[in-house]
Design an enzyme around this catalytic site. Sequence first.
Site, PDB file in Angstrom:
ATOM      1  N   TYR A 142       0.861  -1.185   0.000  1.00 55.43           N
ATOM      2  CA  TYR A 142       0.000   0.000   0.000  1.00 55.43           C
ATOM      3  C   TYR A 142       0.888   1.223   0.000  1.00 55.43           C
ATOM      4  CZ  TYR A 142      -3.369   3.471   1.807  1.00 55.43           C
ATOM      5  OH  TYR A 142      -4.156   4.584   1.985  1.00 55.43           O
ATOM      6  N   ASP A 237       9.229   2.670  -0.884  1.00 55.38           N
ATOM      7  CA  ASP A 237       8.232   3.280  -0.006  1.00 55.38           C
ATOM      8  C   ASP A 237       8.599   2.903   1.433  1.00 55.38           C
ATOM      9  OD1 ASP A 237       4.588   3.411   0.189  1.00 55.38           O
ATOM     10  OD2 ASP A 237       6.163   3.995   1.587  1.00 55.38           O
ATOM     11  N   LYS A 270       5.340   8.924   8.751  1.00 58.36           N
ATOM     12  CA  LYS A 270       5.191   8.348  10.089  1.00 58.36           C
ATOM     13  C   LYS A 270       6.262   8.812  11.076  1.00 58.36           C
ATOM     14  CE  LYS A 270       2.722   4.434   8.101  1.00 58.36           C
ATOM     15  NZ  LYS A 270       1.375   4.380   8.669  1.00 58.36           N
TER      16      LYS A 270
HETATM   17  P1  KE4 Z   1      -0.655   8.154   4.828  1.00 64.37           P
HETATM   18  O1  KE4 Z   1      -1.239   8.876   3.642  1.00 64.37           O
HETATM   19  O2  KE4 Z   1      -1.682   7.287   5.546  1.00 64.37           O
HETATM   20  O3  KE4 Z   1       0.130   9.082   5.751  1.00 64.37           O
HETATM   21  O4  KE4 Z   1       0.465   7.133   4.280  1.00 64.37           O
HETATM   22  C1  KE4 Z   1       0.097   6.195   3.319  1.00 64.37           C
HETATM   23  C2  KE4 Z   1       1.078   5.035   3.367  1.00 64.37           C
HETATM   24  C3  KE4 Z   1       2.056   4.962   2.393  1.00 64.37           C
HETATM   25  N1  KE4 Z   1       2.964   3.967   2.381  1.00 64.37           N
HETATM   26  C4  KE4 Z   1       2.943   3.004   3.339  1.00 64.37           C
HETATM   27  C5  KE4 Z   1       3.959   1.903   3.294  1.00 64.37           C
HETATM   28  C6  KE4 Z   1       1.965   3.038   4.365  1.00 64.37           C
HETATM   29  O5  KE4 Z   1       1.955   2.056   5.303  1.00 64.37           O
HETATM   30  C7  KE4 Z   1       1.015   4.070   4.385  1.00 64.37           C
HETATM   31  C8  KE4 Z   1      -0.077   4.143   5.432  1.00 64.37           C
HETATM   32  N2  KE4 Z   1      -0.121   3.033   6.317  1.00 64.37           N
HETATM   33  C9  KE4 Z   1      -1.408   2.722   6.916  1.00 64.37           C
HETATM   34  C10 KE4 Z   1      -1.243   1.470   7.791  1.00 64.37           C
HETATM   35  N3  KE4 Z   1      -1.215   0.285   7.038  1.00 64.37           N
HETATM   36  C11 KE4 Z   1      -1.933   3.883   7.707  1.00 64.37           C
HETATM   37  C12 KE4 Z   1      -3.143   3.554   8.555  1.00 64.37           C
HETATM   38  C13 KE4 Z   1      -4.413   3.999   7.913  1.00 64.37           C
HETATM   39  O6  KE4 Z   1      -4.557   3.855   6.680  1.00 64.37           O
HETATM   40  O7  KE4 Z   1      -5.246   4.487   8.678  1.00 64.37           O
END
Ligand code: KE4
Length: 431
Positions: A142, A237, A270
Site C-alpha cells: 500500500y 516506499d 510516520k
Molecule cells: P498516509 O497517507 O496514511 O500518511 O500514508 C500512506 C502510506 C504509504 N505507504 C505506506 C507503506 C503506508 O503504510 C502508508 C499508510 N499506512 C497505513 C497502515 N497500514 C496507515 C493507517 C491507515 O490507513 O489508517
Amino acid sequence: MQTNDELFTRAQRVIPGGVNSPVRAFRAVGGTPRFIARGQGAYIWDAEGRRYIDYIGSWGPMILGHGHPAVLEAVQKAALDGFSFGAPTEREIELAEAIVALVPSVEQVRLVSSGTEAGMSAIRLARGCTGRSKIVKFEGCYHGHADALLVKAGSGLATFGHPTSAGVPADVVKHTLVLEYNNLAQIDEAFATQGTEIACVIIEPIAGNMNFVRASVPFMTRLRELCTKHGAMLVFDEVMTGFRVALGGAQSVYAKLIPGFKPDMSVFGKVIGGGMPLAAFGSTREVMGQLAPLGPVYQAGTLSGNPVATACGLATLEEIGKPGFFEALSASTRTLVAGLQGVARDAGVPLVGDSEGGMFGFFFARELPQNYGVVMATDKERFNRFFHAMLDAGVYLAPALYEAGFVSAAHSAEDIAATVHAAAQALAAKA
Ligand code: KE4
C-alpha cells in the site's frame, strides 16, 4: 463519560463509518472500535478509562511512545512561535539535513503532509524524469490512496491493473502493472516485454501492509538490476519502515545484504513526523531538481514542512539517533515475537513471526508468507478471535491480519512479558 459504543453510534452520524480512516473501524476484526482518550508511554486509554498496551503506535509514528518529554517540549515551544507561515523556516532545513545525513541514497528531500502525498509525488517525479507512464507495484503493498495506486492485479501479467476503489477510472490505472511480491519470473517478464516503458517500480521493502513480508534478497537484487538496465527508477516506499526498522530505514538493511545497494528514490512518513502530519520524498539532487520551482514536475502544499510538525519530527529523530536506541528496540521486539511463538508452540497452535527494528508481524501459519495470497490464506478466524481476546486483556494489536505491529522504546520488559502472558492465556482458551 460516553462509552465506546455510544461514541461510535454518535460518530457514525457525522463521519462516514464513524472513522477518518477505514482500518480504525474494526471491520476486519468485528466489534466496536475503541475511542482513545489519551496516550502515555507504551499505553493508551479508551473513553471508558480502560488501559491498553499499544502496539499500533499510530501505525508507526510513536516509536518513542506517547508523550515523550523532549518531543512534547519541542512541540510546545514551536507552537508558541507559530503554527504555520506558508514561508520557509530554518527547521525545515534542519529536518531535511537530518534525513539526508541518515539516508545515503538521498541528497535532497521535499517535505509534505502525508505518506499518500509523498508517494503520489514520487510517482509523478519518476514519470517526469523518465518521460515514461507505466509503473509497477506489488499486490499487498500500500502506498497511500492516490488514484494510480488503488489497483489490483489484472487478469494476466501483461494486462494492467483494475481499480480497487470506486471512483478511480480504468483509464487512470491502465499504466499500473501489479505483480506478485517476491516473484522473480514476473518482474523478469514485465521488464522483458515492457522495460522501455516503465517509469518506476514502487515497493515496500518490508511489506507492513500485508502484515510483515520481507522482499527476498534475490528478488530485491533482481529488481535493482532490472531497473538499472532499463532506466526505470526503483522507488522505496519507506513510509512505514523508514527510521522504524533501522535508523537508515530498510534500505540500510538491504545495503548490508546486497553490496552497494541503493534505491533511486525514497518515500518517508510516520516516524519523521513523530505523530504529527509530516512525510517526505527524496532522491539525488539531479532527480529532485526536476521539481518545481526548478523543474517541470509540479508539486506543492500549504502545510508542507509545517513548523510544529518539523519540531516534532526533529525531536523524534534526535532521540532515535542516540547510541543503543535501535539495539534496545530491536531486542525488545524480538523478545515479543519469540514470546508469542513460544506460547503458541506450548498451546499447539501454528504461529510464525518476524521483526526488524521496532516493526513486527505474526501469522497463524507454519511458515512466513512470501506474498499477499499466502498472507490472506492464513487463519483469519483465529486471528480475529485472538485479537479480541488480547484486546479484552488490555493489549491493543493491529485490528487486521494484514497489518504490522509496532513496539516503542517506552515498552518495558514487563509490558512485553505481560503481552506474552496474555497471549498464552488467549491461546489456551482456544482464542
Ligand atoms: P498516509 O497517507 O496514511 O500518511 O500514508 C500512506 C502510506 C504509504 N505507504 C505506506 C507503506 C503506508 O503504510 C502508508 C499508510 N499506512 C497505513 C497502515 N497500514 C496507515 C493507517 C491507515 O490507513 O489508517
